[in-house]
Design an enzyme around this catalytic site. Sequence first.
Site, PDB file in Angstrom:
ATOM      1  N   LYS A   1       0.114  -1.589   0.408  1.00 28.73           N
ATOM      2  CA  LYS A   1      -0.073  -0.317   0.162  1.00 28.73           C
ATOM      3  C   LYS A   1       0.691   1.145   0.322  1.00 28.73           C
ATOM      4  O   LYS A   1       1.174   1.896  -0.908  1.00 28.73           O
ATOM      5  CB  LYS A   1      -1.389   0.252   1.121  1.00 28.73           C
TER       6      LYS A   1
ATOM      7  N   GLN B   1      -4.141  -1.500   9.945  1.00 32.74           N
ATOM      8  CA  GLN B   1      -4.075  -2.557   9.106  1.00 32.74           C
ATOM      9  C   GLN B   1      -5.203  -3.648  10.562  1.00 32.74           C
ATOM     10  O   GLN B   1      -4.461  -3.750  11.156  1.00 32.74           O
ATOM     11  CB  GLN B   1      -2.876  -3.516   8.936  1.00 32.74           C
TER      12      GLN B   1
ATOM     13  N   ASP C   1     -10.670   3.468   4.616  1.00 35.53           N
ATOM     14  CA  ASP C   1     -11.685   1.310   4.956  1.00 35.53           C
ATOM     15  C   ASP C   1     -13.289   1.763   4.541  1.00 35.53           C
ATOM     16  O   ASP C   1     -13.451   1.036   4.164  1.00 35.53           O
ATOM     17  CB  ASP C   1     -10.650   0.676   5.541  1.00 35.53           C
TER      18      ASP C   1
HETATM   19  N1  GUN Z   1      -6.895  -6.121   6.149  1.00 38.26           N
HETATM   20  C1  GUN Z   1      -7.319  -7.220   5.456  1.00 38.26           C
HETATM   21  N2  GUN Z   1      -8.326  -6.156   4.565  1.00 38.26           N
HETATM   22  C2  GUN Z   1      -7.789  -4.972   5.291  1.00 38.26           C
HETATM   23  C3  GUN Z   1      -8.287  -4.107   4.635  1.00 38.26           C
HETATM   24  O1  GUN Z   1      -9.173  -3.401   4.086  1.00 38.26           O
HETATM   25  N3  GUN Z   1      -7.637  -2.827   5.403  1.00 38.26           N
HETATM   26  C4  GUN Z   1      -7.925  -2.999   6.750  1.00 38.26           C
HETATM   27  N4  GUN Z   1      -6.991  -1.932   7.785  1.00 38.26           N
HETATM   28  N5  GUN Z   1      -7.089  -4.250   6.961  1.00 38.26           N
HETATM   29  C5  GUN Z   1      -7.291  -4.873   6.404  1.00 38.26           C
END
Ligand code: GUN
Length: 297
Positions: free
Chosen positions: A52, A96, A119
């Site tokens: 990311k 995350q 998110d």
């Molecule tokens: N863990 C797995 N998928 C995601 C996501 O889309 N966002 C976040 N913050 N954590 C994740």
Amino acid sequence: MTEIIDGNAVAQSIRDDLATAIDQLAEEGVQPSLATVLMSDDPASETYVSMKQDDCAEVGIEAIDIEIDPDADASELYDAIDDLNGDENVNGILVQMPVPDHVSDREVLRAVDPVKDVDGFHPENVGRLVAGNARYKPCTPHGVQKLIEAAGVETEGADAVVVGRSDIVGKPMANLLVQKAPGGNATTTVCHSRTKDLAAKTRQADILVAAAGVPEMIDGGMIKEGATVIDVGINRVDADTEKGYELVGDVEFDSAKEKAGAITPVPGGVGPMTRAMLLYNTVKAAGLQHGVDVDLP
Ligand code: GUN
């Protein structure tokens, strides 16, 4: 011929199109910025966060990397989130998931300023999505919507089946598919671990979204001829490879491909789209926070 939906290509076109909005922001002196917060030593989570960060750099989004010892007190994470909420140079915050067991994921999601919640997991943003007034669509389901659109598949009136009811994918996916809006208007069924006769449900699906997190649980026998199959699963399974594992989806690709009209591969399907839609939400966040009306793809 079954169409293999190329998530890398669709994600690249989204990133290309985002350049317009990023230019519009630059004209107003704004560079979008995303803070990622990692409180985990899980190798998969570390990899996702670093990808990311790389994505941000590639399109001209500033990436801020916050790492918190997974054994630290939860207050350390809350303090970091508070600082980012108050920092006007930060447009998007992504914590995350999963966080360690001693930290409440529910509380973490509530702690992020909803305007910076790229998110789309804060209850305010979940409520807006359900009400048909989304601020930030959650990245994975939004990416799936874009893939279905890119494959030229109409959701309106389609029978859509979502397998999985997670807060991150299954529930928001179903909510998007059911909305009276483009990419929605599908007759939507959500299946999960307690569903009776899953195969009978999935065989009804014109659009099947597999998001249960169970390796290769959907095979060709569970798929309607010509269906669009979107595989959200990214499962590490032991394999005789250099890394000792390989990635497989929730769909058994070879048998599913024989039945599907269009199908996403793993890797190279939904994964790149999740990352692209995070950039999308971050650019949108910068526009909202600076009052710049950006053109988004
Ligand atoms: N863990 C797995 N998928 C995601 C996501 O889309 N966002 C976040 N913050 N954590 C994740």
